[in-house]
Motif scaffolding. Structure first.
Motif, PDB file in Angstrom:
ATOM      1  N   GLU A   1       6.521   3.124  -0.677  1.00 19.37           N
ATOM      2  CA  GLU A   1       7.500   4.068  -0.150  1.00 19.37           C
ATOM      3  C   GLU A   1       7.618   3.804   1.338  1.00 19.37           C
ATOM      4  O   GLU A   1       6.686   3.304   1.957  1.00 19.37           O
ATOM      5  CB  GLU A   1       6.986   5.512  -0.322  1.00 19.37           C
ATOM      6  CG  GLU A   1       7.572   6.250  -1.477  1.00 19.37           C
ATOM      7  CD  GLU A   1       7.228   7.738  -1.406  1.00 19.37           C
ATOM      8  OE1 GLU A   1       7.749   8.462  -2.226  1.00 19.37           O
ATOM      9  OE2 GLU A   1       6.454   8.169  -0.539  1.00 19.37           O
ATOM     10  N   ASP A   2       8.743   4.223   1.912  1.00 21.15           N
ATOM     11  CA  ASP A   2       8.945   3.989   3.333  1.00 21.15           C
ATOM     12  C   ASP A   2       7.974   4.818   4.166  1.00 21.15           C
ATOM     13  O   ASP A   2       7.566   5.896   3.757  1.00 21.15           O
ATOM     14  CB  ASP A   2      10.381   4.354   3.729  1.00 21.15           C
ATOM     15  CG  ASP A   2      11.380   3.474   2.995  1.00 21.15           C
ATOM     16  OD1 ASP A   2      10.977   2.367   2.590  1.00 21.15           O
ATOM     17  OD2 ASP A   2      12.533   3.903   2.815  1.00 21.15           O
ATOM     18  N   SER A   3       7.616   4.288   5.300  1.00 15.73           N
ATOM     19  CA  SER A   3       6.706   5.011   6.189  1.00 15.73           C
ATOM     20  C   SER A   3       6.783   4.368   7.561  1.00 15.73           C
ATOM     21  O   SER A   3       6.895   3.152   7.674  1.00 15.73           O
ATOM     22  CB  SER A   3       5.279   4.899   5.653  1.00 15.73           C
ATOM     23  OG  SER A   3       4.363   5.229   6.663  1.00 15.73           O
ATOM     24  N   THR A   4       6.767   5.164   8.592  1.00 16.36           N
ATOM     25  CA  THR A   4       6.618   4.616   9.942  1.00 16.36           C
ATOM     26  C   THR A   4       5.221   4.888  10.426  1.00 16.36           C
ATOM     27  O   THR A   4       4.417   3.993  10.650  1.00 16.36           O
ATOM     28  CB  THR A   4       7.603   5.275  10.942  1.00 16.36           C
ATOM     29  OG1 THR A   4       8.899   5.209  10.403  1.00 16.36           O
ATOM     30  CG2 THR A   4       7.564   4.566  12.280  1.00 16.36           C
ATOM     31  N   ARG A   5       4.907   6.208  10.533  1.00 11.71           N
ATOM     32  CA  ARG A   5       3.679   6.530  11.261  1.00 11.71           C
ATOM     33  C   ARG A   5       2.416   6.266  10.465  1.00 11.71           C
ATOM     34  O   ARG A   5       1.440   5.790  11.028  1.00 11.71           O
ATOM     35  CB  ARG A   5       3.722   7.945  11.824  1.00 11.71           C
ATOM     36  CG  ARG A   5       3.762   9.052  10.821  1.00 11.71           C
ATOM     37  CD  ARG A   5       4.560  10.211  11.335  1.00 11.71           C
ATOM     38  NE  ARG A   5       5.979   9.966  11.199  1.00 11.71           N
ATOM     39  CZ  ARG A   5       6.875  10.239  12.131  1.00 11.71           C
ATOM     40  NH1 ARG A   5       6.525  10.780  13.238  1.00 11.71           N
ATOM     41  NH2 ARG A   5       8.145   9.978  11.911  1.00 11.71           N
ATOM     42  N   THR A   6       2.429   6.561   9.173  1.00 10.89           N
ATOM     43  CA  THR A   6       1.183   6.384   8.429  1.00 10.89           C
ATOM     44  C   THR A   6       0.785   4.911   8.401  1.00 10.89           C
ATOM     45  O   THR A   6      -0.366   4.554   8.658  1.00 10.89           O
ATOM     46  CB  THR A   6       1.323   6.933   7.003  1.00 10.89           C
ATOM     47  OG1 THR A   6       1.755   8.286   7.070  1.00 10.89           O
ATOM     48  CG2 THR A   6       0.016   6.858   6.266  1.00 10.89           C
ATOM     49  N   ARG A   7       1.760   4.051   8.121  1.00  9.90           N
ATOM     50  CA  ARG A   7       1.423   2.638   8.029  1.00  9.90           C
ATOM     51  C   ARG A   7       1.010   2.065   9.378  1.00  9.90           C
ATOM     52  O   ARG A   7      -0.012   1.406   9.501  1.00  9.90           O
ATOM     53  CB  ARG A   7       2.618   1.863   7.479  1.00  9.90           C
ATOM     54  CG  ARG A   7       2.357   0.390   7.518  1.00  9.90           C
ATOM     55  CD  ARG A   7       2.902  -0.278   6.314  1.00  9.90           C
ATOM     56  NE  ARG A   7       4.140  -0.929   6.641  1.00  9.90           N
ATOM     57  CZ  ARG A   7       4.895  -1.554   5.726  1.00  9.90           C
ATOM     58  NH1 ARG A   7       4.537  -1.548   4.469  1.00  9.90           N
ATOM     59  NH2 ARG A   7       5.969  -2.142   6.079  1.00  9.90           N
ATOM     60  N   LEU A   8       1.805   2.344  10.410  1.00  6.82           N
ATOM     61  CA  LEU A   8       1.463   1.819  11.733  1.00  6.82           C
ATOM     62  C   LEU A   8       0.133   2.385  12.207  1.00  6.82           C
ATOM     63  O   LEU A   8      -0.675   1.694  12.822  1.00  6.82           O
ATOM     64  CB  LEU A   8       2.561   2.173  12.746  1.00  6.82           C
ATOM     65  CG  LEU A   8       3.882   1.424  12.568  1.00  6.82           C
ATOM     66  CD1 LEU A   8       4.883   1.873  13.613  1.00  6.82           C
ATOM     67  CD2 LEU A   8       3.669  -0.075  12.663  1.00  6.82           C
ATOM     68  N   SER A   9      -0.073   3.673  11.903  1.00  7.44           N
ATOM     69  CA  SER A   9      -1.288   4.334  12.342  1.00  7.44           C
ATOM     70  C   SER A   9      -2.528   3.704  11.687  1.00  7.44           C
ATOM     71  O   SER A   9      -3.537   3.437  12.355  1.00  7.44           O
ATOM     72  CB  SER A   9      -1.158   5.815  11.980  1.00  7.44           C
ATOM     73  OG  SER A   9      -2.272   6.531  12.342  1.00  7.44           O
ATOM     74  N   PHE A  10      -2.451   3.440  10.390  1.00  8.02           N
ATOM     75  CA  PHE A  10      -3.577   2.795   9.710  1.00  8.02           C
ATOM     76  C   PHE A  10      -3.793   1.384  10.247  1.00  8.02           C
ATOM     77  O   PHE A  10      -4.937   0.942  10.436  1.00  8.02           O
ATOM     78  CB  PHE A  10      -3.346   2.741   8.198  1.00  8.02           C
ATOM     79  CG  PHE A  10      -3.979   3.873   7.450  1.00  8.02           C
ATOM     80  CD1 PHE A  10      -5.365   3.988   7.389  1.00  8.02           C
ATOM     81  CD2 PHE A  10      -3.214   4.826   6.818  1.00  8.02           C
ATOM     82  CE1 PHE A  10      -5.964   5.038   6.699  1.00  8.02           C
ATOM     83  CE2 PHE A  10      -3.799   5.880   6.127  1.00  8.02           C
ATOM     84  CZ  PHE A  10      -5.169   5.977   6.074  1.00  8.02           C
ATOM     85  N   GLU A  11      -2.699   0.654  10.481  1.00 11.19           N
ATOM     86  CA  GLU A  11      -2.863  -0.719  10.968  1.00 11.19           C
ATOM     87  C   GLU A  11      -3.451  -0.738  12.363  1.00 11.19           C
ATOM     88  O   GLU A  11      -4.324  -1.550  12.686  1.00 11.19           O
ATOM     89  CB  GLU A  11      -1.513  -1.450  10.916  1.00 11.19           C
ATOM     90  CG  GLU A  11      -1.168  -1.800   9.482  1.00 11.19           C
ATOM     91  CD  GLU A  11       0.135  -2.556   9.315  1.00 11.19           C
ATOM     92  OE1 GLU A  11       0.698  -3.014  10.320  1.00 11.19           O
ATOM     93  OE2 GLU A  11       0.580  -2.673   8.157  1.00 11.19           O
TER      94      GLU A  11
END
Lengths: 189, 340
Positions: free
Chosen positions: B82-92
């Motif tokens: 699913e689309d995500s900006t903050r969760t994905r960037l935050s985990f990375e």
């Protein structure tokens, strides 16, 4: 990290059985007093000296050393605390959790950092601390002060200021607290 | 398996030499579950341990070089369906700050497009020797299913359907504790699209586990079909709730999940449930305004209210990195088992 926590943490878990009192509180006080004088002597004063205690055992000793330096020289040097858990080389080999947040009050670039710990054993904590320190700036020099040097080094690390040299067996444990320094054994449960 | 404590004192040795407890948490059992799938798997002690560890990573994030070598050699994959900006960037970002390697998987450029099944995708990724998978999926339970398929990798739920979003709840707890000192006794209103919100489900569990009281405020169509077992109060009138809450937590209206007419119109929703400028004045001074993002400015919150000083929306994002560092470190580095 205080040696007691490490020895008691699984998988080395066991009971600390105190055996011999090596230093009483007055001995510790005198050792701190002497080390404070040595720190001032070696550094020709307290200019640019920063004391950093290693969590958790080194922090109270660092505080007492700073007070002693203040009494002798009239200068309260900056004191900080450092937890090296994230820099240890045994992450994954045993449980490693930090005890308390690191607090470095000043930029260390150009400073003389005196690392303070309660017990110097394998030298691995100090190795981790040296790595951690480099993330806070390039210190002019790093020195090491410990209340007890118990030997059994695994790395080429030596202390600059020692409260007491204490020959030990590898399986013994040294406890440093308000009550002084106690040598004992870790009994398996 | 906590270290046992004994006060066996030898003669002449003071009581302070007696042993104090060492490890609060047990060591991980070999083969034990090391995933973060749901807040429901954590008890109060587990949540508090993560928040305690977050303090340390907030300090790391403030350093001139905000990186520690704790997870050197580990690989974290983000598997986002699913689309995500903050969760994905935050985990990375969290993984990179722990010196782990990161890989990112997005459905549109992967073999999923060629019809590869979820199970084959996961097994392919795991066969490459990765240590953690962060999953987001539109179906509830996918992280749990993946955790059952994987052998060695830790699975972290980055949001599954309407079910849970545990790291969001942890960062919300951290933000409230940071701003208000504690969670105990705080009155928290969660407002808006509760029905479609995994954030609301995780937040209710986490907030109440830490002693806060939660009121859900929503039109009946945007509440779950049943609230049996939810430790919450429910209200349909935002104006009555606002003066007596310490935190107002606004949810995004999830228009992409609404297949039926649940609302007459967006304007009507804003008029009754949006945090408008006039309504924000009902809040007591110091009450926090929170939102998990992405914000629909002008719908659930007025643009100028989102930028008020007591709005901590960007602080939530900043704390998110530290919370995720704590979660990754606990699962991959610490060697302790939170029982999750």
């Amino acid at each position: 990290m205080a040696e007691r926590e490490r020895a008691l943490a699984p998988p080395y878990g066991g009971l600390f059985v105190p055996r011999t009192k090596v230093m009483d509180p007055d001995d510790v006080k005198r050792a701190i007093w002497r080390m404070a004088h040595e720190i001032i002597e070696r550094n020709h004063g307290t200019d640019r000296v920063v004391l950093i205690g290693l969590q958790t055992g080194g922090v109270p000793i660092g505080g007492r050393l700073a007070e002693a330096v203040d009494s002798v020289s009239g200068v309260m040097v900056p004191i900080g605390s450092l937890d090296v858990a994230f820099y240890r080389d045994d992450i994954g080999l045993r449980p490693v959790l930090p005890e308390a947040a690191t607090h470095i009050p000043v930029d260390l670039t150009g400073k003389t950092v005196v690392l303070v710990d309660d017990v110097l054993f394998t030298g691995r904590t100090v190795r981790a601390a040296l790595n951690a320190l480099s993330d806070y700036g390039r210190a002019r020099a790093v020195q090491l002060a410990v209340m007890v040097d118990r030997g059994h080094r695994e790395l080429p690390i030596r202390p600059d200021y020692v409260g007491k040299n204490l020959p030990t067996r590898r399986d013994e444990m040294v406890d440093v607290s308000e009550e002084g320094v106690v040598l004992g054994d870790v009994m398996p449960r | 398996m906590t270290a046992t404590v004994s006060a066996t004192a030898a003669p002449g040795v003071g009581p302070a030499a007696a042993v104090r407890p060492a490890a609060r948490l047990s060591t991980a059992k070999p083969g034990g579950r090391r995933h973060l799938l749901s807040i429901a798997d954590l008890d109060r002690e587990g949540i508090e341990e993560i928040l305690r560890l977050t303090d340390m990573f907030v300090e790391v994030s403030e350093r001139p070089i905000p990186r520690v070598p704790a997870l050197r050699g580990k690989t974290v994959v983000s598997l986002f369906f699913e689309d995500s900006t903050r969760t994905r960037l935050s985990f990375e970002m969290a993984a990179k700050r722990l010196s782990a390697d990161t890989m990112s998987f997005s459905v549109s450029t992967s073999a999923v497009k060629k019809g590869e099944s979820l199970r084959d995708t996961v097994e392919t990724i795991e066969a490459m020797g990765i240590d953690a998978i962060v999953v987001r999926h539109s179906a509830a339970g996918v992280p749990w299913q993946i955790a059952n398929w994987t052998e060695g990798a830790a699975v972290i739920n980055g949001g599954d359907g309407w079910h849970e979003h545990p790291t969001q709840a942890l960062l919300d707890c951290y933000t409230i504790r940071q701003q208000r000192g504690r969670l105990d006794g705080q009155r928290i209103a969660i407002v808006g699209d509760i029905r479609h919100s995994r954030v609301a489900r995780s937040d209710v569990l986490a907030f109440t586990a830490l002693g806060a009281s939660v009121t859900l405020v929503a039109p009946p169509t945007l509440l779950p079909p049943t609230l049996a077992g939810w430790p919450v109060e429910v209200s349909h009138r935002l104006d009555e709730v606002l003066p007596s809450c310490d935190v107002v937590y606004l949810l995004r209206l999830q228009r992409e999940r609404m297949q039926e007419a649940l609302l007459p119109s967006l304007r009507e929703y804003t008029a009754t449930y949006g945090l408008t400028r006039q309504r924000a004045r009902l809040l007591v001074p110091g009450a926090l305004i929170m939102h998990p993002g992405p914000v629909n400015r002008g719908v659930e919150i007025a643009a100028e209210v989102a930028d008020q000083p007591n709005s901590v929306i960007t602080r939530q994002v900043r704390n998110g990195v530290a919370v995720r560092m704590a979660v990754l470190y606990l699962l991959l580095g610490s060697g302790v088992d939170l029982g999750v």
